[in-house]
Design a protein around this motif. Structure first.
Motif, mmCIF file in Angstrom:
data_model
loop_
_atom_site.group_PDB
_atom_site.id
_atom_site.type_symbol
_atom_site.label_atom_id
_atom_site.label_comp_id
_atom_site.label_asym_id
_atom_site.label_seq_id
_atom_site.Cartn_x
_atom_site.Cartn_y
_atom_site.Cartn_z
ATOM 1 N N THR A 139 0.840 -1.191 0.000
ATOM 2 C CA THR A 139 0.000 0.000 0.000
ATOM 3 C C THR A 139 0.877 1.243 0.000
ATOM 4 O O THR A 139 1.719 1.398 0.877
ATOM 5 C CB THR A 139 -0.906 0.025 1.237
ATOM 6 N N PRO A 140 0.720 2.144 -0.991
ATOM 7 C CA PRO A 140 1.572 3.337 -1.030
ATOM 8 C C PRO A 140 1.367 4.200 0.203
ATOM 9 O O PRO A 140 0.258 4.378 0.699
ATOM 10 C CB PRO A 140 1.106 4.061 -2.307
ATOM 11 N N SER A 145 1.506 7.813 2.375
ATOM 12 C CA SER A 145 1.064 9.169 2.087
ATOM 13 C C SER A 145 2.235 10.006 1.593
ATOM 14 O O SER A 145 3.365 9.884 2.077
ATOM 15 C CB SER A 145 0.475 9.801 3.353
ATOM 16 N N THR A 146 1.984 10.842 0.584
ATOM 17 C CA THR A 146 3.042 11.655 0.001
ATOM 18 C C THR A 146 3.128 13.039 0.631
ATOM 19 O O THR A 146 4.038 13.792 0.301
ATOM 20 C CB THR A 146 2.814 11.809 -1.510
ATOM 21 N N GLN A 155 10.638 7.293 0.441
ATOM 22 C CA GLN A 155 9.465 7.898 1.061
ATOM 23 C C GLN A 155 9.508 9.419 1.027
ATOM 24 O O GLN A 155 8.485 10.068 0.764
ATOM 25 C CB GLN A 155 9.350 7.421 2.517
ATOM 26 N N SER A 161 6.768 0.550 0.581
ATOM 27 C CA SER A 161 5.433 1.152 0.573
ATOM 28 C C SER A 161 5.441 2.560 0.007
ATOM 29 O O SER A 161 4.406 3.226 0.006
ATOM 30 C CB SER A 161 4.873 1.185 2.003
ATOM 31 N N ALA A 162 6.587 3.033 -0.477
ATOM 32 C CA ALA A 162 6.677 4.379 -1.044
ATOM 33 C C ALA A 162 5.918 4.446 -2.364
ATOM 34 O O ALA A 162 5.972 3.513 -3.175
ATOM 35 C CB ALA A 162 8.135 4.778 -1.252
ATOM 36 N N ALA A 163 5.219 5.554 -2.577
ATOM 37 C CA ALA A 163 4.441 5.696 -3.809
ATOM 38 C C ALA A 163 5.329 5.708 -5.041
ATOM 39 O O ALA A 163 4.929 5.255 -6.112
ATOM 40 C CB ALA A 163 3.609 6.982 -3.734
ATOM 41 N N ALA A 164 6.556 6.215 -4.901
ATOM 42 C CA ALA A 164 7.453 6.320 -6.053
ATOM 43 C C ALA A 164 8.271 5.064 -6.284
ATOM 44 O O ALA A 164 9.007 4.985 -7.280
ATOM 45 C CB ALA A 164 8.397 7.512 -5.865
#
Length: 418
Positions: free
Chosen positions: A70-71, A73-74, A272, A314-317
């Motif tokens: 799960t990504p 929060s950015t 992150q 879990s990082a979005a990038a």
């Protein structure tokens, strides 16, 4: 999985092209598809070392699929230290251009001090004697601080806030009263303590001098060594009016010294807090190696580990960055590289030279460790980078990622030594 051009992962080795002053051998972490033929990296004048994905025994496609995490929060929070100097404005311009994004919140922290307090280069808010004016002067001091707060707020509104408003970045003013002796340590502790209370992702401090910590009595040094949140130190190259508004290369450098566990923490933190889709993330591991065969095995192990880290991040990038791995040959004793930026034999000099060539957005360096043996073996790497690195630097310690200070080593050699 990785995006961009596919890179080989089958076990193969090509000797490095001739170079001067560097013993690094580069390799890329690629897509899971195996490829037995090595290929030359177009962006750098080296050859790739490919290794099989973890657990596949040299055959592609046998590893079990990994469920996408799960990504995270950015949205991020940064505390930017303001000293009112013109160079500090250029540092905020660089951060607004290369670091901050919409959705982030930036706190502009500025310390206020009574000019009647003694000025000293040592001491901190927990150790220095607090200044207590006479009782009949307390009313005057209160009025003075109110006037000082008004002037400081006007300064922030006129010189710093417009830079953030132009980028559409949320911001807030932090006017901190310094109740101790005026010192670099007192100022740094006030700012870093507030950043910790706010749960900031990093505190950003500009520094003057040849490197990020050239002035050893500066706020930057105290923050780097004592802050409970990571301190991003901006060198003078980021405060040059001609380069402050320019975009840095879409790259990050993540480095560690003979400890894969701390390197993983630095890698995850970089993804992150610093990474953007499409970035090149250079993962560098400094080790003491006895032969080229050991170097080959070390590179294979590093590729397998980093591949797993990226898959489970879990990082979005994380799925949208390209990973490049390197092993740096380190020395176990301090040498001339500690005192001179052009030192050739130290791992710190190699890391700083690579950072200067790549011009990354930031260098994330995991701390070498707290034990006496770790300090002897790898303390010079951290010292050299903090003195001579010409790119923004974060020295990440275990407390920054919620772990106790560990002194263990990540290699068999280091474990035997301890």
């Amino acid at each position: 999985m990785l995006t961009g051009c596919q890179r080989p992962t089958a076990a193969a080795w090509c000797p490095a092209a001739p170079s001067t002053g560097s013993r690094r051998q580069q390799q890329h972490v690629g897509a899971p598809e195996a490829r037995a033929v090595p290929r030359q990296c177009r962006s750098r004048r080296t050859f790739t070392l490919a290794a099989a994905a973890p657990g596949d025994g040299g055959a592609a496609g046998s590893a079990a699929p990994v469920a996408p995490p799960t990504p995270a929060s950015t949205a991020r929070k940064f505390v930017f230290a303001v000293d009112g100097k013109p160079e500090n404005e250029q540092a905020l311009l660089w951060a607004s251009t290369n670091l901050f994004s919409k959705g982030d919140k930036v706190y502009l922290a500025h310390c206020l001090s009574d000019p009647r307090t003694p000025s000293t280069a040592v001491g901190s808010s927990s150790a220095a004697t607090q200044w207590s004016p006479a009782r009949d002067e307390q009313r005057y001091a209160k009025e003075y601080f109110l006037r000082l707060e008004h002037e400081s707020s006007a300064m922030l509104q006129g010189r710093y806030v417009p830079l953030l408003q132009f980028k559409g970045i949320a911001h807030e003013e932090l006017l901190l009263r310094l109740k101790v002796h005026r010192s670099a340590a007192g100022i740094a502790e006030a700012i870093c303590s507030k950043a910790s209370d706010l749960g900031a992702d990093a505190v950003i401090i500009g520094s003057l001098g040849a490197g990020v910590l050239a002035d050893f009595g500066s706020v930057a040094r105290w923050a780097s060594e004592n802050s409970k949140v990571p301190a991003l130190l901006l060198p003078p190259s980021c405060m040059d009016p001609q380069s402050a508004a320019q975009l840095a290369a879409p790259a990050l450098v993540v480095a560690g010294a003979d400890n894969l566990e701390s390197l993983r923490d630095a890698f995850e933190w970089a993804l992150q807090k610093m990474a953007r889709p499409g970035d090149e993330v250079y993962v560098l591991h400094a080790e003491q190696l006895a032969s080229e065969d050991d170097a080959v095995e070390s590179r294979k192990r590093l590729v397998q580990e980093v591949f797993s880290w990226q898959q489970h991040s879990s990082a979005a990038a994380a799925p949208a960055v390209n990973i490049v791995c390197d092993v740096i040959f380190g020395t176990s004793v301090p040498d001339e590289s500690m005192a001179e930026p052009e030192g050739e034999s130290g791992a710190g000099a190699l890391l700083c030279n690579m950072a200067a060539d790549l011009s990354p957005r930031a260098v994330v360096l995991s701390h070498h460790g707290a034990s006496m043996m770790r300090e002897l073996m790898w303390g010079h790497l951290t010292m050299h980078c903090t003195k001579f690195c010409t790119r923004p630097l974060v020295v990440l310690e275990p407390r920054h990622v919620g772990k106790p200070q560990a002194s263990g080593s990540g290699s068999q050699f280091g474990s035997q030594m301890e």
